[in-house]
Design an enzyme around this catalytic site. Structure first.
Site, PDB file in Angstrom:
ATOM      1  N   TYR A   5     -11.925  -4.367   6.898  1.00 13.55           N
ATOM      2  CA  TYR A   5     -10.631  -4.043   7.515  1.00 13.55           C
ATOM      3  C   TYR A   5     -10.780  -2.939   8.556  1.00 13.55           C
ATOM      4  CZ  TYR A   5      -5.977  -2.174   8.203  1.00 13.55           C
ATOM      5  OH  TYR A   5      -4.829  -1.720   8.799  1.00 13.55           O
ATOM      6  N   HIS A   6     -11.404  -1.847   8.164  1.00 15.62           N
ATOM      7  CA  HIS A   6     -11.470  -0.688   9.053  1.00 15.62           C
ATOM      8  C   HIS A   6     -12.457  -0.897  10.193  1.00 15.62           C
ATOM      9  CE1 HIS A   6      -9.925   0.775   5.181  1.00 15.62           C
ATOM     10  NE2 HIS A   6      -9.095   1.428   5.956  1.00 15.62           N
ATOM     11  N   TYR A  11       0.862  -1.182   0.000  1.00 14.03           N
ATOM     12  CA  TYR A  11       0.000   0.000   0.000  1.00 14.03           C
ATOM     13  C   TYR A  11       0.897   1.229   0.000  1.00 14.03           C
ATOM     14  CZ  TYR A  11      -3.852   3.020   1.625  1.00 14.03           C
ATOM     15  OH  TYR A  11      -4.807   4.004   1.757  1.00 14.03           O
ATOM     16  N   HIS A  46      -9.940   9.112  10.846  1.00 10.91           N
ATOM     17  CA  HIS A  46      -9.733   8.013  11.790  1.00 10.91           C
ATOM     18  C   HIS A  46     -10.047   8.535  13.190  1.00 10.91           C
ATOM     19  CE1 HIS A  46      -7.521   6.338   8.355  1.00 10.91           C
ATOM     20  NE2 HIS A  46      -7.786   5.175   8.899  1.00 10.91           N
ATOM     21  N   ASP A  92      -8.535  14.159   8.515  1.00  7.27           N
ATOM     22  CA  ASP A  92      -8.280  12.848   9.113  1.00  7.27           C
ATOM     23  C   ASP A  92      -9.574  12.296   9.705  1.00  7.27           C
ATOM     24  OD1 ASP A  92      -7.294  10.619  10.485  1.00  7.27           O
ATOM     25  OD2 ASP A  92      -6.753  11.827  12.228  1.00  7.27           O
ATOM     26  N   LYS A 115     -11.452  17.218  15.820  1.00 13.87           N
ATOM     27  CA  LYS A 115     -10.739  16.539  14.732  1.00 13.87           C
ATOM     28  C   LYS A 115     -10.532  17.550  13.604  1.00 13.87           C
ATOM     29  CE  LYS A 115     -10.053  12.732  13.856  1.00 13.87           C
ATOM     30  NZ  LYS A 115      -8.749  12.028  13.890  1.00 13.87           N
TER      31      LYS A 115
END
Length: 682
Positions: free
Chosen positions: A176-177, A22, A556, A554, A550
């Site tokens: 995945y996340h 990646y 996440h 981003d 935040k």
């Protein structure tokens, strides 16, 4: 000799999985050089990382893009960038994975046009666009549009590729996340499968694909999963995934061809468990996680990409990525793994675990179905609150020591690490000047796109056609391709659709998350609660107020959510408005809510620009006395600069004790308000 033996008497090996890294950063030119170097090292597929502005549909000169350009991936603002990204890489011969979701249709259109310019037959293009918007609402935060139009974009892409790019995987249902956001194996299976059902139902109901071709749609659905260090459980999870997918596609959609029902998945192994403390331990974690998706032939990944040992520290260097690639190559070419049939066939232990995962996952899928499906469960906040709760429980186990992590909460003593002796040289850094160069190049593109050698038509007509298609029911891919050929920019394409579809702010899941750590007398949280209550009393307020922000793009938000939940449980009144805010919006909220502290969470590397901006705006607003705490993947040198700029405290992934962090935040509030230190330990 048997057919499985070669001339040396050894068993013939199966063909290994696709090996990817990646990658992408800074500029299209720099990333192109990196891709060609990785391919020369034996990588067998490309996996493109796009930067956050590209993922969220902003041009590099948008205010929200500030500090984010080229940080976590490559900026692709228009057709010229895509040309440079794949220069001298024959796309007809390549298998390309693109991690892109809200803007997936746009990036695929750019990719197709570049392939056409190379003379490629687009029916031979192979690869994957991630294009799973549901997990963006839940965990990764690069969503743009509301759920219904987002699902339409996905549906239109699937219908288009089945007809025009039959070897392309138009969606990667991405669990995945979900695991990175705290999902248990059951939640990972159930939420991913519920998303797949929502997508397939939407394609079927759109009427764009004839019933006799629906098996082709199912056959092009792929999955992108996570594999944690509990590799037996993770391997069983993959077997359960395959079993449920076979059942759903056969029973719900009537797919009779077993090949079309095959569960096809790629994997990036777990980054959540990678540690900043003793990061050399991450190498063996990565190896164990890789075994989960390669050991079992019947549930083996079709493509594998591994993180690097230093991802908890910052952006990996080419050498770090090479190390991860070599890990795969040693397993595939030196071991005998690929010489055998499934080595777990007939194991009653494995069968019992798989059966349990299947049963529990199907039960959770039924719950989601009763709510109206995955999209309804997103909009109600159910899925997000479940993930926040699971993640909080995991953090509590780590803090309590019941979940052991070597080098973090056990075996913490260590010899000096030669890999990190020079921490600032142990990671790749992105030149801050890159952003200015990318912005200047974008402006030049806008000024010259109509001129030779490109002679693109004016983009206005293409954008108007896109908006008209969005208002109606036409497939949006053709209008998007027209925009790509007209030299439209990423921001222009997204803004046109924003005008029609609007934007969406996903539920945060914080307010509805249950208490994960108790505050019984004598516990660490009880002591912090006393500090919070005493400080509020001394300041003459009912409750201390803490803003969790935040800034930038981003998305996440897992760490920010866990801080917000624990601060709430410690007695704070928490202000948390979710992701994607400008420094100006954060400061306006801090002043309006009269908060006693501000916590900023950034994992994308944009802290060096965005945190000082928040500090400066607080000073201009006459609120310089509000302490600002920063958290995220922040290298040591940057942490020192932030403290010098006025940040009260900096926390990074090595600071796993969230209750202790909340205690430190109270200390900083007391210090800022000139209150004496409390004797109550945190």
């Amino acid at each position: 000799m048997t057919e499985r033996q070669n001339a040396a008497g050894r068993r013939e090996k199966d063909r290994p999985w696709l090996m990817r890294t990646y990658a992408g950063h800074s500029t299209a030119e720099a990333s192109n050089e990196l891709y060609r170097r990785n391919l020369a090292k034996g990588q067998t597929g490309l996996s493109v990382a796009f930067d956050l502005p590209t993922q969220t549909g902003y041009d590099p000169d948008h205010i929200l893009a500030r500090g984010e350009v080229g940080r976590v991936g490559v900026p692709v603002s228009h057709l010229g960038d895509m040309r440079r990204l794949f220069q001298d890489i024959p796309l007809e011969q390549m298998n390309t994975s693109m991690t892109i979701n809200a803007t997936a249709m746009w990036l695929l259109a750019l990719y197709q046009v570049v392939a056409e310019e190379q003379g490629a037959d687009i029916t031979k293009l192979q690869g994957t666009t991630q294009n799973d918007i549901v997990k963006e609402y839940l965990s990764r935060g690069t969503h743009v549009f509301p759920p219904v139009p987002s699902l339409r974009l996905t549906t239109d892409m699937i219908a288009y590729t089945v007809s025009h790019m039959p070897k392309w995987n138009p969606i990667n249902i991405c669990s995945y996340h979900l695991q990175e956001a705290g999902a248990t194996p059951v939640q990972e299976i159930a939420y991913a499968m519920s998303t797949a059902i929502a997508v397939l139902d939407a394609v079927r109901d759109s009427g764009q694909v004839p019933a006799e071709k629906f098996g082709d749609v199912v056959a092009r659905i792929s999955f992108f999963v996570n594999a944690g260090v509990r590799f037996i459980e993770e391997m069983c999870k993959m077997r359960a995934f395959g079993r449920i997918w076979d059942q759903v596609t056969r029973e719900r959609y009537g797919i009779q061809d077993a090949k079309q029902r095959r569960f096809r998945y790629g994997v990036q192994v777990n980054s959540l468990g990678l540690t900043e403390a003793q990061p050399e331990n991450n190498v063996q974690r990565i190896v164990l996680e890789m075994l989960a998706v390669t050991l079992s032939k019947d549930a083996r990944a079709r493509a594998v990409q591994l993180p690097a040992w230093n991802e908890a520290l910052g952006l990996p260097r080419p050498w770090d990525q090479q190390w991860s690639l070599r890990i795969q190559q040693v397993l595939a070419h030196e071991s005998d793994l690929l010489e055998y049939e499934d080595i777990f066939e007939g194991s009653h232990v494995i069968e019992a675990k798989v059966a349990a995962l299947v049963e529990e996952s199907l039960a959770e899928m039924d719950r989601i179905d009763e709510m109206g499906g995955a999209m309804a469960a997103v909009e109600s906040g159910y899925l997000k609150s479940q993930l926040v709760s699971s993640h909080a429980e995991r953090r509590a186990r780590i803090e309590g020591g019941t979940e052991k992590i070597v080098g973090v909460n056990i075996y913490e003593s260590t010899e000096p690490n030669p890999l990190t002796a020079d921490l600032d040289a142990a990671i790749q850094t992105v030149d801050p000047a890159v952003e200015a160069r990318v912005v200047a190049a974008l402006q030049n593109w806008r000024d010259t796109r109509y001129q030779p050698p490109f002679n693109h038509p004016r983009p206005c007509k293409a954008l108007e056609r896109l908006k008209e298609a969005a208002k109606g029911t036409d497939n949006l891919m053709e209008a998007t391709l027209e925009c790509a050929r007209a030299g439209v920019t990423t921001g222009e394409w997204s803004e046109a659709l924003r005008e029609v579809f609007g934007e969406f702010r996903a539920p945060t899941g914080v307010s509805s998350a249950p208490v994960a750590v108790t505050a019984e007398e004598g516990t660490a949280l009880a002591l912090v609660r006393r500090k919070v209550e005493e400080t509020a009393r001394e300041l003459g307020v009912g409750k201390l107020r803490f803003l969790v922000g935040k800034p930038g793009l981003d998305g996440h938000s897992n760490g920010a959510e866990q801080i917000a939940v624990r601060a709430r449980d410690a007695g704070f009144e928490v202000v948390y408005q979710g992701i994607r805010l400008t420094p100006e919006q954060i400061v306006d909220a801090a002043v309006a809510e009269d908060v006693h502290g501000v916590g900023l969470s950034i994992l994308s590397g944009s802290h060096a620009q965005l945190v000082p901006d928040v500090l400066e705006r607080l000073r201009e607003a006459g609120a310089a006395d509000i302490p600002v705490i920063a958290g995220g993947i922040i290298p040591n040198a940057d942490a020192e600069l932030l403290r010098a700029a006025g940040v009260a405290a900096v926390f990074t992934p090595k600071d796993f004790d969230i209750t202790g962090i909340i205690g430190r935040i109270v200390d900083e509030i007391r210090k800022a308000n000139k209150l004496d230190p409390l004797e109550v330990p945190a």
